[in-house]
Motif scaffolding. Sequence first.
Motif, PDB file in Angstrom:
ATOM      1  N   MET A 214     -15.748   8.068  17.801  1.00  0.00           N
ATOM      2  CA  MET A 214     -17.019   7.359  17.599  1.00  0.00           C
ATOM      3  C   MET A 214     -16.715   5.866  17.501  1.00  0.00           C
ATOM      4  O   MET A 214     -15.842   5.453  16.742  1.00  0.00           O
ATOM      5  N   VAL A 215     -17.454   5.062  18.258  1.00  0.00           N
ATOM      6  CA  VAL A 215     -17.304   3.604  18.216  1.00  0.00           C
ATOM      7  C   VAL A 215     -18.529   3.029  17.522  1.00  0.00           C
ATOM      8  O   VAL A 215     -19.660   3.277  17.950  1.00  0.00           O
ATOM      9  N   GLY A 216     -18.326   2.280  16.442  1.00  0.00           N
ATOM     10  CA  GLY A 216     -19.486   1.753  15.713  1.00  0.00           C
ATOM     11  C   GLY A 216     -19.176   0.496  14.933  1.00  0.00           C
ATOM     12  O   GLY A 216     -18.016   0.079  14.829  1.00  0.00           O
ATOM     13  N   ASP A 217     -20.224  -0.100  14.382  1.00  0.00           N
ATOM     14  CA  ASP A 217     -20.074  -1.382  13.684  1.00  0.00           C
ATOM     15  C   ASP A 217     -20.460  -1.300  12.214  1.00  0.00           C
ATOM     16  O   ASP A 217     -20.319  -2.275  11.489  1.00  0.00           O
ATOM     17  N   ALA A 218     -20.977  -0.155  11.769  1.00  0.00           N
ATOM     18  CA  ALA A 218     -21.489  -0.083  10.395  1.00  0.00           C
ATOM     19  C   ALA A 218     -20.948   1.153   9.680  1.00  0.00           C
ATOM     20  O   ALA A 218     -20.480   2.107  10.325  1.00  0.00           O
ATOM     21  N   LEU A 219     -21.043   1.112   8.355  1.00  0.00           N
ATOM     22  CA  LEU A 219     -20.519   2.214   7.544  1.00  0.00           C
ATOM     23  C   LEU A 219     -21.115   3.560   7.957  1.00  0.00           C
ATOM     24  O   LEU A 219     -20.424   4.576   7.969  1.00  0.00           O
ATOM     25  N   LYS A 259      -2.851   8.529  16.359  1.00  0.00           N
ATOM     26  CA  LYS A 259      -4.097   8.543  15.569  1.00  0.00           C
ATOM     27  C   LYS A 259      -4.745   7.156  15.535  1.00  0.00           C
ATOM     28  O   LYS A 259      -4.050   6.147  15.472  1.00  0.00           O
ATOM     29  N   LEU A 260      -6.073   7.118  15.554  1.00  0.00           N
ATOM     30  CA  LEU A 260      -6.771   5.846  15.355  1.00  0.00           C
ATOM     31  C   LEU A 260      -6.868   5.609  13.851  1.00  0.00           C
ATOM     32  O   LEU A 260      -7.410   6.445  13.131  1.00  0.00           O
ATOM     33  N   ASP A 261      -6.342   4.494  13.399  1.00  0.00           N
ATOM     34  CA  ASP A 261      -6.298   4.252  11.961  1.00  0.00           C
ATOM     35  C   ASP A 261      -6.865   2.857  11.670  1.00  0.00           C
ATOM     36  O   ASP A 261      -6.127   1.902  11.469  1.00  0.00           O
ATOM     37  N   PHE A 262      -8.183   2.763  11.667  1.00  0.00           N
ATOM     38  CA  PHE A 262      -8.812   1.453  11.556  1.00  0.00           C
ATOM     39  C   PHE A 262      -9.727   1.332  10.341  1.00  0.00           C
ATOM     40  O   PHE A 262     -10.436   0.350  10.193  1.00  0.00           O
ATOM     41  N   LYS A 263      -9.727   2.361   9.497  1.00  0.00           N
ATOM     42  CA  LYS A 263     -10.692   2.387   8.399  1.00  0.00           C
ATOM     43  C   LYS A 263     -10.530   1.185   7.454  1.00  0.00           C
ATOM     44  O   LYS A 263     -11.510   0.547   7.082  1.00  0.00           O
ATOM     45  N   GLU A 264      -9.280   0.897   7.121  1.00  0.00           N
ATOM     46  CA  GLU A 264      -9.041  -0.187   6.170  1.00  0.00           C
ATOM     47  C   GLU A 264      -9.419  -1.539   6.780  1.00  0.00           C
ATOM     48  O   GLU A 264     -10.086  -2.362   6.145  1.00  0.00           O
ATOM     49  N   GLN A 265      -9.009  -1.733   8.026  1.00  0.00           N
ATOM     50  CA  GLN A 265      -9.342  -2.982   8.717  1.00  0.00           C
ATOM     51  C   GLN A 265     -10.866  -3.152   8.779  1.00  0.00           C
ATOM     52  O   GLN A 265     -11.389  -4.239   8.574  1.00  0.00           O
ATOM     53  N   PHE A 266     -11.551  -2.056   9.027  1.00  0.00           N
ATOM     54  CA  PHE A 266     -13.010  -2.066   9.143  1.00  0.00           C
ATOM     55  C   PHE A 266     -13.664  -2.461   7.808  1.00  0.00           C
ATOM     56  O   PHE A 266     -14.493  -3.375   7.761  1.00  0.00           O
ATOM     57  N   THR A 267     -13.267  -1.820   6.732  1.00  0.00           N
ATOM     58  CA  THR A 267     -13.934  -2.105   5.454  1.00  0.00           C
ATOM     59  C   THR A 267     -13.533  -3.482   4.921  1.00  0.00           C
ATOM     60  O   THR A 267     -14.348  -4.173   4.324  1.00  0.00           O
ATOM     61  N   LYS A 268     -12.288  -3.896   5.205  1.00  0.00           N
ATOM     62  CA  LYS A 268     -11.845  -5.217   4.709  1.00  0.00           C
ATOM     63  C   LYS A 268     -12.486  -6.372   5.474  1.00  0.00           C
ATOM     64  O   LYS A 268     -12.479  -7.506   4.982  1.00  0.00           O
ATOM     65  N   ASN A 269     -12.978  -6.097   6.675  1.00  0.00           N
ATOM     66  CA  ASN A 269     -13.582  -7.176   7.476  1.00  0.00           C
ATOM     67  C   ASN A 269     -14.946  -7.602   6.920  1.00  0.00           C
ATOM     68  O   ASN A 269     -15.446  -8.674   7.237  1.00  0.00           O
ATOM     69  N   PHE A 270     -15.526  -6.765   6.046  1.00  0.00           N
ATOM     70  CA  PHE A 270     -16.804  -7.168   5.426  1.00  0.00           C
ATOM     71  C   PHE A 270     -16.529  -8.098   4.259  1.00  0.00           C
ATOM     72  O   PHE A 270     -15.440  -8.091   3.687  1.00  0.00           O
ATOM     73  N   LYS A 271     -17.522  -8.905   3.909  1.00  0.00           N
ATOM     74  CA  LYS A 271     -17.392  -9.881   2.807  1.00  0.00           C
ATOM     75  C   LYS A 271     -17.137  -9.204   1.499  1.00  0.00           C
ATOM     76  O   LYS A 271     -17.742  -8.152   1.220  1.00  0.00           O
TER      77      LYS A 271
END
Length: 271
Positions: A214-219, A259-271
């Motif tokens: 799944m490709v997305g921009d929000a939680l 494995k795609l492992d982007f969860k941390e990068q994703f959540t840390k990119n928010f303010k």
Amino acid sequence: MSCPLSIFKKTKKYLLCVDSDGCAMDTMNIKHIKCFGPKFAEVFNITENVQAVLDRWNDINLYEITRGINRFKGLAQILCELNPRDAERLAFKEWADGAKELSESSLKNKIEEGGGDIFKKALLWSQLTNAAIAELSDDDKKAFEGVREALKEARNTFDIAIVSSANFAAVKEEWERCKLLELTDCITTQQDGSKAYCIAELIKKGYEPSDVVMVGDALGDLEAAEKNSVSFYPILVNREEESWRNIGNALEGFVSGKKLDFKEQFTKNFK
Ligand SMILES: [Mg+2]
């Protein structure tokens, strides 16, 4: 060519699900910055520190983990932040937190039940915002750079499904106009159900969850992926083009077992 969920058939081993608003389409910033925020200031008569209030609106709806929040929940949040002890605002927040359905029609029901002035203002704000969004030009609603190239490449290996919570007509029009619809195989929108439900229905066409991204921009996109035990690739806010540039490498790795492992990068990119 893209078809509805009911008649879509799997043709490849892998499936790429792609959200639309703020992910493939650069439509969220403009809607919040030009429409939702200014109409909020207008309807709720914000006359002091207007820019700070508008910035706060954009943080809640674009740049913090709440990105993509339902409009009425976002409204309740800012109203209560600006005046946390106001009884009317608290009543509105209670409605936004607890209502079975958050929409203009459920708001109208609440008004008929005697919900009070704040519900009338919320409805007016929502309607004026919709009208302002309708006035945006096609040039204001374009795909992010790199989406076309990325989908074209991915389509060699993946079936591609749009998974969006916007309405069907709007999604179809935008993807068609940006010449992206032809690069997709299935289109699912709010009429089909939630994103999590749509991913589940797509999996039922014969994919292994471990072969789905799944490709997305929000939680909400990440949560929909997690509910279905599928992988997630984020389009990072303010780094969208970079994210689309890098997706090819990530998917290549995914197909070869990484494995795609982007969860941390994703959540840390928010303010
Ligand atoms: Mg989105």
